[in-house]
Every structure is written in structure tokens, then in C-alpha cells.
Design an enzyme around this catalytic site. Sequence first.
Site, PDB file in Angstrom:
ATOM      1  N   HIS A 127      -4.148   3.767   9.787  1.00  0.00           N
ATOM      2  CA  HIS A 127      -5.136   2.836   9.226  1.00  0.00           C
ATOM      3  C   HIS A 127      -5.789   2.115  10.407  1.00  0.00           C
ATOM      4  O   HIS A 127      -5.150   1.899  11.442  1.00  0.00           O
ATOM      5  CB  HIS A 127      -4.381   1.840   8.345  1.00  0.00           C
ATOM      6  N   ASP A 204       4.256   0.523  10.705  1.00  0.00           N
ATOM      7  CA  ASP A 204       3.338  -0.030   9.721  1.00  0.00           C
ATOM      8  C   ASP A 204       3.900   0.328   8.343  1.00  0.00           C
ATOM      9  O   ASP A 204       3.818   1.475   7.903  1.00  0.00           O
ATOM     10  CB  ASP A 204       1.941   0.580   9.940  1.00  0.00           C
ATOM     11  N   GLN A 207       2.528   0.658   3.272  1.00  0.00           N
ATOM     12  CA  GLN A 207       2.622   1.554   2.113  1.00  0.00           C
ATOM     13  C   GLN A 207       4.062   1.969   1.825  1.00  0.00           C
ATOM     14  O   GLN A 207       4.286   2.855   0.994  1.00  0.00           O
ATOM     15  CB  GLN A 207       1.769   2.810   2.353  1.00  0.00           C
ATOM     16  N   LYS A 230       0.193  -5.848  -1.636  1.00  0.00           N
ATOM     17  CA  LYS A 230       0.432  -4.466  -2.052  1.00  0.00           C
ATOM     18  C   LYS A 230       1.789  -4.321  -2.724  1.00  0.00           C
ATOM     19  O   LYS A 230       2.172  -3.230  -3.140  1.00  0.00           O
ATOM     20  CB  LYS A 230       0.369  -3.539  -0.835  1.00  0.00           C
ATOM     21  N   CYS A 370     -10.268   3.115   5.361  1.00  0.00           N
ATOM     22  CA  CYS A 370      -9.974   2.545   6.690  1.00  0.00           C
ATOM     23  C   CYS A 370      -9.243   3.536   7.584  1.00  0.00           C
ATOM     24  O   CYS A 370      -8.346   3.163   8.356  1.00  0.00           O
ATOM     25  CB  CYS A 370      -9.179   1.244   6.587  1.00  0.00           C
TER      26      CYS A 370
HETATM   27  N1  PLP Z   1      -1.739  -0.095   7.040  1.00  0.00           N
HETATM   28  C1  PLP Z   1      -1.804   0.721   5.975  1.00  0.00           C
HETATM   29  C2  PLP Z   1      -1.076   2.023   6.003  1.00  0.00           C
HETATM   30  C3  PLP Z   1      -2.543   0.332   4.863  1.00  0.00           C
HETATM   31  O1  PLP Z   1      -2.626   1.152   3.814  1.00  0.00           O
HETATM   32  C4  PLP Z   1      -3.214  -0.910   4.872  1.00  0.00           C
HETATM   33  C5  PLP Z   1      -4.048  -1.332   3.738  1.00  0.00           C
HETATM   34  O2  PLP Z   1      -4.614  -0.534   3.027  1.00  0.00           O
HETATM   35  C6  PLP Z   1      -3.103  -1.714   6.001  1.00  0.00           C
HETATM   36  C7  PLP Z   1      -2.354  -1.282   7.060  1.00  0.00           C
HETATM   37  C8  PLP Z   1      -3.789  -3.039   6.092  1.00  0.00           C
HETATM   38  O3  PLP Z   1      -3.286  -3.927   5.154  1.00  0.00           O
HETATM   39  P1  PLP Z   1      -3.963  -5.371   5.014  1.00  0.00           P
HETATM   40  O4  PLP Z   1      -5.404  -5.129   4.696  1.00  0.00           O
HETATM   41  O5  PLP Z   1      -3.218  -5.994   3.887  1.00  0.00           O
HETATM   42  O6  PLP Z   1      -3.766  -6.064   6.311  1.00  0.00           O
END
Ligand code: PLP
Length: 412
Positions: A127, A204, A207, A230, A370
Site C-alpha cells: 500500500h 503492515d 489487513q 478496519k 493505493c
Molecule cells: N496498509 C494496507 C495493507 C491497507 O490496506 C491500508 C488501508 O487500506 C493501509 C495500509 C492504510 O491504512 P490507513 O488509511 O488506515 O492508514
Amino acid sequence: MATLSQFDVLTLRRDFPILQQEVHGKPLAFLDSAASSQKPRRVIETLEDYYRRYNANVHRGVYRLSEEATFAYERARGKIARLINAPSQREVVFVRNTTEAINLVAYAWGGANIRAGDRILLTMMEHHSNIVPWQLLAQRTGAELVYLPFDGQGRLALDDLDRLLDERVKMVAFTHQSNVFGTINPVTTIVERARAVGARVLLDAAQSVPHMPVDVQALGVDFLAFSGHKMCGPTGIGVLWGRRELLNAMPPFLGGGSMIDLVELDHSTFAAAPARFEAGTPAIGEAIALGEAADYLREVGLATIHHHEQELTAYALTRLAEVPGLTVYGPPAGLDRGGAVSFTLAGVHPHDVAAILDQEGVAVRAGHHCTQPLHRVLGVPATTRASFYLYNLPEEIDRLVSGLHKARQIFA
Ligand code: PLP
């Protein structure tokens, strides 16, 4: 392993007021939890209860309300520590979201530990929030970013680790579960390889923490980042977990109230973690409500949720295979496949697919999610993504599939 029957899911759905509504005259089928999940009533009520009954700043007042708020805020930290099996709740830092957690590490840990010529290993399926903070660090320090590719089924090409992972790599940062492919990456294998060259590991978990049991001690990572919104919690609150000795050796990210030990006119000394990284008034009610969300998920059972999503995913992959012209990206159903299913439909733009599905009451996401570098490798600018959570039913997947047939008819 406990499984969720149709009856269990119907019962769970009653916990989520938002799911009771109709959209365009059809019952809402919410298939976009990978972007942001819905919230159970008890999380909403916990947030409201804070504002109605004991709203006050934390760690400051000696009066009743402030003590109650402080107690609830710190108890929420303990609930998060239990959720991820952290050795201590002092390793749990409240931040705004995954993005802020990763920026914190890239700035504070990276600033202290990364030099020109060092390497940071990422993957091609990250992401943007696990790419851009490292790019900024690389620009500041002269470090280099290297990327582990993925194969034709959306799995990391682990054979390439030998080529990419050497003593120059100081940090390996990657996603536990891909938000596009649904791939669940082999964390312990990668951690072992990273350790062998002395690199630190940031996972990270945006998910994964919402969808499966995550145990930071068993995984062996150094940092873990995830978002409250989430995982049935509010927006504006997220978590950075880090090993205590690493957190306490890191310089602060933001300066201000609450994160200091002593402030002189020309310098300051800093509190230990987690306070060191929680400058200013935190998102108090949101943190407390996130603790409630963690309790809710633990009560349903994260292994049960994971199993339910894997069943839904297997069903979705089978049903989607019936739609002519549909390409699904990511691994086939299996143990390393979570509940995010991205696809393209020949001749129909992903946004048009999502717009037609919306008319059917089916909420999915369309775009690059993203992950522009990932989509560039796939050779498509965008995909449509359906993603599943504890409250989804196979009937909602049936409605997704009939909506896709409709999209084909309209655009054929
Ligand atoms: N990392 C992953 C794998 C994600 O799916 C997301 C959000 O879709 C993020 C990071 C970023 O999350 P946030 O927008 O809550 O900071």
C-alpha cells in the site's frame, strides 16, 4: 475450529445498525470492509458513553472524570496488547492509523538508524502508506529502496530474497495480507531471512489484525502497524506496536505536551514509550472504543472470523469464475488467501462496474486501492475489489455475481 453458521452471521449482523438499511431500494450488501469496516452497536455506544458521561483529558486531572477517562484509555491499551499478544502494554502506542504508525517508524527509527548506502526492502504489493514514508526517509538519508516482486498468482517471489537481502538491508517492511490480492504473506519465513542479515522488520497489519489471530511474539517482528477503523473500531485511532527496547531508543516523532520528562528553555528530555510517541491530547474516546472493538472481535473469535472469510472467499472465487470476461487477481482459494478479491471485467471500466453494483445495493471499491506500483505490474490502471468480513453472507456474493452479469449485459 468454530465456524459461523448462517444463523450465527444473521445474529451478528444485528449488532451492526448500518447493515439494516436499504440502498437504491435493495438491502445493503457491504463488500468493502478492506477499506473500512462497519461498527457494532457496542463500539458506537462506548464512544458515546465517553462523551456523555466522563469526557475529560487524560493523564492530567486529579478529578474524578479525568481519572475515569485515564483509566479507560489505559485499559484500552491493555486490551490491544492482549489482542496481539504483546509482552507489555507499554509497547502499544496509540496513533491515528496505519499510515501514521509507519511514518512514525520511518521518521524516528529510520532517522536514527538509516544512513546513505543502507537499503530498505519493501515489496511490489505494498500500500502507498508502506512505500511513501520510506521514500521520504531515503530522500533524507541517501538510502536505497529495493522491492521484492510477486509472481503471476500474487504471491511474493521468495526466491528473489537471496538476491535482494544482504547486510546492506537494515529494514524489511511488508504487508501481512495484501489489500488487493488477499495474499497472506509468509511472515515467519521472511523474518528469519531478515534476521540472518541483521535487518529489522515492520509488518503492515492493516489487513490482518482485523481478520485473523495475530501474535507479535510468535511472528517475531519488530514493529506492527494497524488501523482501528478496519477492525470494527472508530476512525482516527490506530496502533503502532514496537519492541520496548527499540521504542525507548528511538527519538520522538512529534514534540509537545505529554511526551516529555523535563522541559528546559533550550532542550527537553523525553518520557519512555508509549507516552514518548503520544504528543498532545490523544483520540481518547476513539481509543476506548477501539478497546471495545478488540473485545468484540476476541469474543467472536479471530480464528472463527478468519475461517468464515476463507469460506466466503472460496465461494466467491468459484462463483466469479462463472462470469465470462472476468479476471481475478491473486492466489486461488487456500490457507494463504484472505478475503480481498480484486478483478477486472473485460470491456467495462472498474468504476462502471462499481457504479452498477451500487445500483444493486452492493458496495465494492474500484480504483488502484493505493497500490499504483502493483497495478502497474498487472498492467491495469484499476480493479474492482470485493472484500469480506464477519458479517457477510454467501447471498451477498450471489448478488455481486448477478450484478456483474448485469454490467456485462449493459456494456455488451
Ligand atoms: N496498509 C494496507 C495493507 C491497507 O490496506 C491500508 C488501508 O487500506 C493501509 C495500509 C492504510 O491504512 P490507513 O488509511 O488506515 O492508514
